[in-house]
Enzyme design. Structure first.
Site, PDB file in Angstrom:
ATOM      1  N   GLY A   1       3.183 -15.565  33.385  1.00  0.00           N
ATOM      2  CA  GLY A   1       4.354 -14.964  32.743  1.00  0.00           C
ATOM      3  C   GLY A   1       5.594 -15.730  33.159  1.00  0.00           C
ATOM      4  O   GLY A   1       5.536 -16.631  33.993  1.00  0.00           O
TER       5      GLY A   1
ATOM      6  N   ARG B   1      10.321 -17.374  36.373  1.00  0.00           N
ATOM      7  CA  ARG B   1      11.704 -17.764  36.692  1.00  0.00           C
ATOM      8  C   ARG B   1      12.469 -18.062  35.419  1.00  0.00           C
ATOM      9  O   ARG B   1      13.425 -18.841  35.413  1.00  0.00           O
ATOM     10  CB  ARG B   1      11.723 -18.970  37.611  1.00  0.00           C
ATOM     11  CG  ARG B   1      10.919 -20.089  37.039  1.00  0.00           C
ATOM     12  CD  ARG B   1      10.991 -21.358  37.740  1.00  0.00           C
ATOM     13  NE  ARG B   1       9.888 -22.156  37.219  1.00  0.00           N
ATOM     14  CZ  ARG B   1       9.741 -23.428  37.416  1.00  0.00           C
ATOM     15  NH1 ARG B   1      10.615 -24.064  38.134  1.00  0.00           N
ATOM     16  NH2 ARG B   1       8.714 -24.071  36.915  1.00  0.00           N
TER      17      ARG B   1
ATOM     18  N   LYS C   1      16.553 -20.547  32.869  1.00  0.00           N
ATOM     19  CA  LYS C   1      15.437 -20.864  33.773  1.00  0.00           C
ATOM     20  C   LYS C   1      16.004 -21.037  35.179  1.00  0.00           C
ATOM     21  O   LYS C   1      16.839 -21.915  35.398  1.00  0.00           O
ATOM     22  CB  LYS C   1      14.760 -22.151  33.300  1.00  0.00           C
ATOM     23  CG  LYS C   1      13.508 -22.530  34.079  1.00  0.00           C
ATOM     24  CD  LYS C   1      12.838 -23.720  33.385  1.00  0.00           C
ATOM     25  CE  LYS C   1      11.716 -24.322  34.199  1.00  0.00           C
ATOM     26  NZ  LYS C   1      11.190 -25.532  33.556  1.00  0.00           N
TER      27      LYS C   1
ATOM     28  N   ASP D   1      10.274 -17.444  43.958  1.00  0.00           N
ATOM     29  CA  ASP D   1      11.616 -16.863  44.148  1.00  0.00           C
ATOM     30  C   ASP D   1      12.385 -16.701  42.839  1.00  0.00           C
ATOM     31  O   ASP D   1      13.509 -16.222  42.827  1.00  0.00           O
ATOM     32  CB  ASP D   1      12.420 -17.721  45.138  1.00  0.00           C
ATOM     33  CG  ASP D   1      12.571 -19.167  44.655  1.00  0.00           C
ATOM     34  OD1 ASP D   1      12.120 -19.485  43.534  1.00  0.00           O
ATOM     35  OD2 ASP D   1      13.145 -19.976  45.404  1.00  0.00           O
ATOM     36  N   GLY D   2      11.771 -17.136  41.727  1.00  0.00           N
ATOM     37  CA  GLY D   2      12.452 -16.996  40.437  1.00  0.00           C
ATOM     38  C   GLY D   2      13.598 -17.973  40.251  1.00  0.00           C
ATOM     39  O   GLY D   2      14.369 -17.876  39.305  1.00  0.00           O
TER      40      GLY D   2
ATOM     41  N   ARG E   1       3.216 -19.233  23.968  1.00  0.00           N
ATOM     42  CA  ARG E   1       2.314 -20.310  24.392  1.00  0.00           C
ATOM     43  C   ARG E   1       0.865 -19.996  24.033  1.00  0.00           C
ATOM     44  O   ARG E   1       0.541 -18.834  23.746  1.00  0.00           O
ATOM     45  CB  ARG E   1       2.397 -20.452  25.926  1.00  0.00           C
ATOM     46  CG  ARG E   1       3.774 -20.740  26.426  1.00  0.00           C
ATOM     47  CD  ARG E   1       4.159 -19.822  27.593  1.00  0.00           C
ATOM     48  NE  ARG E   1       5.607 -19.890  27.826  1.00  0.00           N
ATOM     49  CZ  ARG E   1       6.188 -20.793  28.602  1.00  0.00           C
ATOM     50  NH1 ARG E   1       5.452 -21.637  29.274  1.00  0.00           N
ATOM     51  NH2 ARG E   1       7.497 -20.832  28.720  1.00  0.00           N
TER      52      ARG E   1
ATOM     53  N   ASP F   1      -0.702 -22.634  29.479  1.00  0.00           N
ATOM     54  CA  ASP F   1       0.550 -21.852  29.507  1.00  0.00           C
ATOM     55  C   ASP F   1       1.762 -22.761  29.295  1.00  0.00           C
ATOM     56  O   ASP F   1       2.885 -22.271  29.168  1.00  0.00           O
ATOM     57  CB  ASP F   1       0.694 -21.081  30.824  1.00  0.00           C
ATOM     58  CG  ASP F   1       0.523 -21.960  32.046  1.00  0.00           C
ATOM     59  OD1 ASP F   1      -0.515 -22.634  32.145  1.00  0.00           O
ATOM     60  OD2 ASP F   1       1.436 -21.989  32.892  1.00  0.00           O
ATOM     61  N   ASN F   2       1.540 -24.062  29.238  1.00  0.00           N
ATOM     62  CA  ASN F   2       2.641 -24.986  28.987  1.00  0.00           C
ATOM     63  C   ASN F   2       2.521 -25.645  27.618  1.00  0.00           C
ATOM     64  O   ASN F   2       3.127 -26.690  27.380  1.00  0.00           O
ATOM     65  CB  ASN F   2       2.700 -26.055  30.083  1.00  0.00           C
ATOM     66  CG  ASN F   2       3.084 -25.460  31.429  1.00  0.00           C
ATOM     67  OD1 ASN F   2       3.715 -24.404  31.488  1.00  0.00           O
ATOM     68  ND2 ASN F   2       2.703 -26.115  32.504  1.00  0.00           N
TER      69      ASN F   2
ATOM     70  N   ASP G   1       8.276 -27.076  29.102  1.00  0.00           N
ATOM     71  CA  ASP G   1       8.009 -27.062  30.539  1.00  0.00           C
ATOM     72  C   ASP G   1       7.975 -28.459  31.139  1.00  0.00           C
ATOM     73  O   ASP G   1       6.924 -29.005  31.474  1.00  0.00           O
ATOM     74  CB  ASP G   1       6.712 -26.285  30.841  1.00  0.00           C
ATOM     75  CG  ASP G   1       6.990 -24.790  30.858  1.00  0.00           C
ATOM     76  OD1 ASP G   1       8.055 -24.394  30.356  1.00  0.00           O
ATOM     77  OD2 ASP G   1       6.177 -24.030  31.378  1.00  0.00           O
TER      78      ASP G   1
HETATM   79  P1  AMP Z   1       4.698 -24.127  35.641  1.00  0.00           P
HETATM   80  O1  AMP Z   1       3.492 -24.878  36.118  1.00  0.00           O
HETATM   81  O2  AMP Z   1       5.999 -24.679  36.132  1.00  0.00           O
HETATM   82  O3  AMP Z   1       4.681 -23.967  34.168  1.00  0.00           O
HETATM   83  O4  AMP Z   1       4.623 -22.662  36.297  1.00  0.00           O
HETATM   84  C1  AMP Z   1       3.453 -21.884  36.292  1.00  0.00           C
HETATM   85  C2  AMP Z   1       3.786 -20.428  36.530  1.00  0.00           C
HETATM   86  O5  AMP Z   1       4.440 -20.237  37.785  1.00  0.00           O
HETATM   87  C3  AMP Z   1       4.694 -19.816  35.487  1.00  0.00           C
HETATM   88  O6  AMP Z   1       4.249 -18.521  35.225  1.00  0.00           O
HETATM   89  C4  AMP Z   1       6.042 -19.826  36.154  1.00  0.00           C
HETATM   90  O7  AMP Z   1       6.880 -18.818  35.645  1.00  0.00           O
HETATM   91  C5  AMP Z   1       5.684 -19.576  37.603  1.00  0.00           C
HETATM   92  N1  AMP Z   1       6.686 -20.132  38.509  1.00  0.00           N
HETATM   93  C6  AMP Z   1       6.918 -21.431  38.735  1.00  0.00           C
HETATM   94  N2  AMP Z   1       7.917 -21.591  39.629  1.00  0.00           N
HETATM   95  C7  AMP Z   1       8.330 -20.346  39.985  1.00  0.00           C
HETATM   96  C8  AMP Z   1       9.325 -19.840  40.865  1.00  0.00           C
HETATM   97  N3  AMP Z   1      10.120 -20.651  41.570  1.00  0.00           N
HETATM   98  N4  AMP Z   1       9.441 -18.502  40.966  1.00  0.00           N
HETATM   99  C9  AMP Z   1       8.656 -17.692  40.268  1.00  0.00           C
HETATM  100  N5  AMP Z   1       7.702 -18.096  39.429  1.00  0.00           N
HETATM  101  C10 AMP Z   1       7.534 -19.411  39.283  1.00  0.00           C
HETATM  102 MG    MG Z   2       5.065 -23.252  32.631  1.00  0.00          MG
END
Ligand code: AMP
Ligand code: MG
Length: 496
Positions: free
Chosen positions: A86, A89, A109, A121-122, A179, A248-249, A258
């Protein structure tokens, strides 16, 4: 700061998302605001009020009409299924419709945790914010479907990564952020009704013509497949490596989304990987087309029940999906080959063209030639008169000239079949072969100056050059050049 929001995703049932507010930050400062994009979106802005723009794009001020929410999705990450991910962040502020009637999502973002943050940490670090801004905006200027960047801010707060680093927020704009993983989430929960609702939503938004088909969901899958084939062919034609092609990307809209450990290649190699987390090279340059098909297969699986009515055998649905997925290979190959023909200045279609293109890539790999410069110098090379300087420029990037000379001979022979004059051909080639790409070492330089010295001039200069990637700009030669040995960036990081 005025958006005219017109939110449709927020009208869907609440199991698609969680309503979430951004978390305030201490001291937001505007790094950059994309006026050109704001104008296209019909966003009116008070330019004199930089502080207010910073507040809005940091999430401290929620613009009127926004209905912030984080969407839920699942995803296959490096091949393994994560049943719940989901927007961890990211925060969808809402949708806006342009004068031309195009609908766009506006998303922050790095604006703080959401119910899907898991242990994160979002937040976003400043480095990845600058990287995404530069790369996504260049992709747009290169003519590739992509999310865009409307603004970037610093938060005045630090985030903990490998060490403490400055935090930032980027505002992303997309035709749609749904996605492949969004479909997987509901499918894996056995919620076929939600899969259907989501498919209907995406059809309405991106593929309205599918509604006229005998089975709109089959037409939907076919259209998504076609868009991905085209997108990935464009990446391949430009030497772009996405880096994390998890399901998911991968956006249903066919946009590049992403931007994490993505990179444009300098020296060409089929197996090139930059991402620090891609240890087995699953998402290496040359694997991208097949990974596209793998991801689309995951999407197809979620849609199978919609392909048939209850009385029909499930095998019928599988056969439909298989035939569409099989077509993907041919569609991809056609897009790729047409792209290569354009890059090589070929207007006619000859049976030998794929071999000619592949032989060049092999020669580039054997000679550690720079991807972008090879094609740019080719587009400077006259055929019908001698130009020693242009020849030398091209030969200079190949380690050994024997192989490249042999290839050049073949290419020139092939050009003899064409009707274009040299200058016509060269103009056409320059429209598809960029002079400038966001090279890793340049991005790194911009990030270092910003992070280490709070100096954004390097970022702004690079960003300015990349606004016109196909245009040779006087005095900007340094931005064309591959990295020196000590400048080479070997790995890129998600920065999450
Ligand atoms: P990504 O590989 O960057 O597409 O991230 C994969 C998942 O991890 C997604 O659901 C993102 O929302 C979550 N995510 C990545 N970085 C953070 C972060 N710093 N805080 C919270 N969720 C994160
Ligand atoms: Mg992603």
């Amino acid at each position: 700061m005025e958006f005219t929001f017109n939110n449709t995703f927020a009208q869907l049932p609440d199991y698609f998302y969680s309503r979430t507010q951004a978390t305030q930050v201490k001291d937001p400062k505007l790094i950059i605001f994309n006026h050109e994009l704001a104008e296209q979106l019909g966003v009116s802005e008070d330019l004199s009020d930089q502080q207010k723009l910073a507040q809005v794009f940091a999430g401290n001020l929620t613009p009127t009409g926004a209905e912030p929410l984080a969407t839920v999705y699942a995803g296959h990450q490096f091949g393994g299924f994560s049943p719940q991910l989901g927007d961890g962040r990211a925060l969808l502020l809402g949708e806006t419709v342009t004068k031309q009637g195009e609908r766009f999502d506006i998303q922050l973002k790095g604006a703080g945790p959401t119910p899907y943050s898991r242990n994160g940490d979002g937040r976003s670090a400043l480095g990845p914010v600058l990287r995404e801004y530069l790369v996504s905006e260049t992709m747009y200027k290169l003519g590739v479907e992509t999310t865009r960047a409307l603004a970037a801010v610093t938060t005045g707060e630090e985030v903990a990564r490998e060490r403490l680093v400055a935090g930032g927020v980027i505002t992303r704009v997309a035709k749609g952020f749904v996605r492949v993983g969004s479909f997987e989430y509901f499918s894996s929960q056995g919620n076929q009704e939600a899969v259907k609702e989501l498919a209907n939503y995406e059809i309405d938004r991106h593929f309205p013509q599918a509604k006229n088909a005998d089975n709109p969901y089959v037409a939907f899958l076919a259209a998504v497949i076609d868009k991905q084939a085209k997108l990935i062919a464009q990446w391949m034609n430009l030497g772009f490596i996405h880096g994390v092609m998890n399901t998911d990307n991968m956006a249903i809209s066919g946009e590049t989304i992403d931007y994490g450990p993505c990179a444009f290649m300098d020296e060409f190699s089929y197996k090139r990987v930059y991402s620090s987390i891609d240890r087995n090279g699953r998402y290496a340059y040359n694997n991208q087309p097949q990974i596209g098909q793998w991801n689309l297969t995951r999407l197809a699986e979620t849609l199978l029940p919609l392909f048939i009515d209850e009385k029909e055998d499930g095998k019928v649905a599988v056969a439909i999906a298989e035939s569409l997925l099989k077509n993907y290979q041919q569609q991809y190959q056609n897009y790729w080959l047409n792209g290569m023909r354009n890059k090589l200045g070929l207007e006619l279609k000859d049976d030998t063209d794929a071999d000619l293109a592949n032989e060049l890539l092999n020669c580039m790999e054997d000679n550690q030639a720079d991807f972008t410069l090879t094609f740019f110098y080719l587009s400077q090379l006259p055929h019908y008169k001698e130009n020693i300087e242009a020849e030398n420029q091209l030969q200079g990037i190949f380690k050994q000239s024997k192989q490249s000379n042999a290839w050049l001979k073949k290419w020139k022979k092939r050009l003899d079949l064409e009707a274009l004059t040299d200058s016509q051909r060269m103009i056409k080639m320059r429209q598809v072969n960029p002079v400038y790409i966001p090279r890793n070492h340049q991005i790194e330089r911009a990030i270092r100056a910003a992070e280490d010295n709070n100096d954004f001039t390097v970022f702004h200069e690079l960003q300015a050059v990349l606004q016109k990637p196909y245009e040779l700009q006087a005095g900007k030669e340094a931005y064309m050049l591959p990295p020196k040995a000590e400048e080479v960036v070997h790995q890129t990081f998600c920065g999450t």
